[in-house]
Scaffold this motif. Structure first.
Motif, PDB file in Angstrom:
ATOM      1  N   ILE A   1       1.479  -1.016   0.223  1.00 51.56           N
ATOM      2  CA  ILE A   1      -0.146  -0.046  -0.272  1.00 51.56           C
ATOM      3  C   ILE A   1       0.979   1.661   0.000  1.00 51.56           C
ATOM      4  O   ILE A   1       1.914   1.560   0.829  1.00 51.56           O
ATOM      5  CB  ILE A   1      -0.761   0.195   0.892  1.00 51.56           C
ATOM      6  N   ILE A   2       0.216   2.080  -1.175  1.00 50.93           N
ATOM      7  CA  ILE A   2       0.891   3.289  -0.846  1.00 50.93           C
ATOM      8  C   ILE A   2       0.235   4.166   0.011  1.00 50.93           C
ATOM      9  O   ILE A   2      -1.207   4.720  -0.404  1.00 50.93           O
ATOM     10  CB  ILE A   2       1.617   4.414  -1.381  1.00 50.93           C
ATOM     11  N   ASP A   3      -0.076   5.297   1.175  1.00 51.55           N
ATOM     12  CA  ASP A   3      -0.626   6.051   1.489  1.00 51.55           C
ATOM     13  C   ASP A   3      -0.860   7.706   0.844  1.00 51.55           C
ATOM     14  O   ASP A   3       0.442   7.996  -0.114  1.00 51.55           O
ATOM     15  CB  ASP A   3      -0.409   6.494   3.241  1.00 51.55           C
ATOM     16  N   SER A   4      -1.566   8.698   1.145  1.00 51.90           N
ATOM     17  CA  SER A   4      -1.500  10.051   0.913  1.00 51.90           C
ATOM     18  C   SER A   4      -0.216  10.701   1.095  1.00 51.90           C
ATOM     19  O   SER A   4      -0.118  11.608   0.271  1.00 51.90           O
ATOM     20  CB  SER A   4      -2.565  10.828   1.516  1.00 51.90           C
ATOM     21  N   TYR A   5       0.628  10.497   1.766  1.00 58.81           N
ATOM     22  CA  TYR A   5       1.798  11.060   2.299  1.00 58.81           C
ATOM     23  C   TYR A   5       3.098  10.191   1.311  1.00 58.81           C
ATOM     24  O   TYR A   5       4.662  10.611   2.028  1.00 58.81           O
ATOM     25  CB  TYR A   5       2.082  11.072   4.208  1.00 58.81           C
ATOM     26  N   GLY A   6       2.735   9.969   0.689  1.00 57.33           N
ATOM     27  CA  GLY A   6       3.997   8.709   0.217  1.00 57.33           C
ATOM     28  C   GLY A   6       4.239   7.023   0.953  1.00 57.33           C
ATOM     29  O   GLY A   6       5.530   6.610   0.001  1.00 57.33           O
ATOM     30  N   ASP A   7       3.788   7.389   2.025  1.00 57.86           N
ATOM     31  CA  ASP A   7       4.520   6.301   2.819  1.00 57.86           C
ATOM     32  C   ASP A   7       3.939   4.891   2.294  1.00 57.86           C
ATOM     33  O   ASP A   7       3.344   4.990   1.886  1.00 57.86           O
ATOM     34  CB  ASP A   7       4.880   6.246   4.043  1.00 57.86           C
TER      35      ASP A   7
ATOM     36  N   SER B   1       4.774   2.971  -6.212  1.00 60.88           N
ATOM     37  CA  SER B   1       4.659   4.190  -6.385  1.00 60.88           C
ATOM     38  C   SER B   1       4.103   4.839  -7.528  1.00 60.88           C
ATOM     39  O   SER B   1       2.299   3.370  -7.697  1.00 60.88           O
ATOM     40  CB  SER B   1       5.916   4.226  -7.211  1.00 60.88           C
ATOM     41  N   ARG B   2       3.846   5.602  -7.596  1.00 54.23           N
ATOM     42  CA  ARG B   2       2.708   6.056  -7.884  1.00 54.23           C
ATOM     43  C   ARG B   2       3.098   7.678  -9.208  1.00 54.23           C
ATOM     44  O   ARG B   2       4.128   7.762  -8.893  1.00 54.23           O
ATOM     45  CB  ARG B   2       1.316   6.595  -7.231  1.00 54.23           C
TER      46      ARG B   2
END
Length: 121
Positions: A50-56, A70-71
């Motif tokens: 998973i990737i959160d909105s902070y990029g973690d 990644s995005r």
């Protein structure tokens, strides 16, 4: 209406690499939690990354060090780079997204249809 469309699956030999893509429409990948899950034949769906909105980011132990999430905000696309693939990585891989931003604390709300990854020994 949110739509998630995966691509990039295929058949490769063990040790090879694949990059999965998930194009989102009706949804801003930069603002929310997204992830990848997989389901092997005869098994339940399991968490991959998973990737959160902070990029973690976070990874399942089975893929840590081999997979990278990644995005690309400009392309509104989520990726999963998979290296050093093993036969046990064989599964249908699903892109998922949440309605919520911040940390990934909630179940995913939107799902793609999946892309099949087959790894031969």
């Amino acid at each position: 209406q949110v739509q998630l469309v995966e691509s990039g699956g295929g058949s490769v030999q063990a040790g090879g690499s694949l990059r999965l893509s998930c194009v989102a429409s009706g949804y801003n990948v930069n603002a929310y939690c997204q992830g990848w899950y997989r389901q092997a034949p005869g098994k339940e769906r399991e968490f991959v990354s998973i990737i959160d909105s902070y990029g973690d980011t976070s990874y399942a132990d089975s893929v840590k060090g081999r997979f990278t999430i990644s995005r690309d905000n400009a392309k509104n696309t989520l990726y999963l780079q998979m290296n050093s693939l093993k036969p046990e990585d064989t599964a249908t891989y699903y892109c998922a997204a949440s309605r919520y931003g911040g940390r990934c604390q909630y179940a995913m709300d939107y799902w793609g249809r999946g892309t099949l990854v087959t790894i031969s020994s």
